[in-house]
Scaffold this active site. Structure first.
Site, PDB file in Angstrom:
ATOM      1  N   ALA A  61      -2.314 -30.176  26.447  1.00  0.00           N
ATOM      2  CA  ALA A  61      -3.248 -29.796  25.385  1.00  0.00           C
ATOM      3  C   ALA A  61      -4.532 -30.594  25.543  1.00  0.00           C
ATOM      4  CB  ALA A  61      -2.622 -30.056  24.023  1.00  0.00           C
ATOM      5  N   GLY A 104       1.584 -29.373  27.082  1.00  0.00           N
ATOM      6  CA  GLY A 104       1.461 -27.973  26.707  1.00  0.00           C
ATOM      7  C   GLY A 104       1.416 -27.050  27.905  1.00  0.00           C
ATOM      8  N   GLU A 107       4.973 -26.474  28.721  1.00  0.00           N
ATOM      9  CA  GLU A 107       5.576 -25.603  27.710  1.00  0.00           C
ATOM     10  C   GLU A 107       5.136 -24.153  27.884  1.00  0.00           C
ATOM     11  OE1 GLU A 107       6.564 -28.128  23.840  1.00  0.00           O
ATOM     12  OE2 GLU A 107       4.460 -28.319  24.431  1.00  0.00           O
ATOM     13  N   GLU A 127       4.537 -36.371  25.990  1.00  0.00           N
ATOM     14  CA  GLU A 127       4.036 -36.397  24.612  1.00  0.00           C
ATOM     15  C   GLU A 127       4.404 -37.665  23.847  1.00  0.00           C
ATOM     16  OE1 GLU A 127       3.951 -31.924  25.465  1.00  0.00           O
ATOM     17  OE2 GLU A 127       5.148 -33.660  26.076  1.00  0.00           O
TER      18      GLU A 127
END
Length: 245
Positions: A61, A104, A107, A127
């Site tokens: 992210a 992210g 993911e 994370e």
């Protein structure tokens, strides 16, 4: 479409994450563009191929955005809703991942039906080192892919796997030279595209069904396909082909 490069044909859409200045970090803007791609594929189902560059699929992210997000942002599920929408697309999703595939970005890859890797892959979820959790699917998709023991180790330590370990763990189904990665993804798409689109869509749906739905969902789906003109056409062509000298 400023953060994605999109190429569409009759049977597939190729999406390249293309924001090199942030190493393809997944921002709100990129998420909005991914939603637009999903809307198109929901209306006109085709195979989706998602890739990045040989150096980085997605670095995670956008940390500059993430640092300022609040509890309300977390409850909005900015990334998780986009990745869930990708996972639920009618036709198969192929992730061609290479280089850094973190947070992210990982993911997003977990949401694909098929993952193949370039030789330079480095994938993981760091994370917890940033004071958050992997909340866009890793805590439940990753155990389903690699098993609970390995998933727990990866998510709790934040370490990365290379392409060889990812292949051994079943996280990816194939490792190819980085220069051949996108072509390999299209070869898989070619094989899928030769099959009956309805049978393909229903196979994906049945694969996603909970164990409690089986075997009833298999029987019901097969009953639907047994009445399909395309089933009759394809089987007739197969039998006639076998009769040829």
């Amino acid at each position: 479409m400023s953060e994605l490069r999109i190429t569409a044909t009759d049977d597939r859409v190729e999406v390249i994450l293309d924001k090199p200045e942030t190493r393809n970090a997944i921002s709100r803007a990129m998420v909005a563009e991914l939603h637009a791609v999903c809307a198109d594929l929901e209306a006109d189902p085709r195979i989706l191929i998602i890739a990045g560059s040989p150096e980085v699929f997605a670095s995670g992210a956008d940390i500059a955005e993430l640092r300022d997000r609040t509890a309300a942002d977390a409850l909005e599920g900015i990334n998780s809703r986009a990745f869930e929408r990708i996972a639920k697309l009618p036709m198969p999703v192929i992730a061609a991942i290479d280089g850094w595939c973190l947070g992210g970005g990982a993911e997003l890859a977990y949401a694909a039906d098929i993952r193949i890797a370039g030789e330079g892959l480095k994938i993981g979820n760091p994370e917890t080192g940033l004071g958050i959790i992997a909340a866009a699917g890793a805590t439940w998709r990753l155990p389903a892919i690699v098993g609970s023991a390995l998933a727990a180790e990866l998510l709790l330590t934040g370490r990365t796997m290379d392409a060889v370990e990812a292949l051994a763990a079943g996280l990816v189904s194939k490792v190819v030279p980085s220069t051949d990665l996108l072509a390999a993804a299209h070869e898989i798409a070619d094989r899928i595209a030769r099959n009956d689109p309805l049978a393909t869509r229903l196979t994906k749906a049945v694969l996603a069904a909970p164990r409690s739905a089986h075997p009833a969902i298999d029987d019901q789906t097969q009953a639907l396909l047994f009445e399909s003109p395309e089933k009759h056409r394809r089987m007739t062509a197969f039998l006639e082909g076998k009769k040829k000298p």
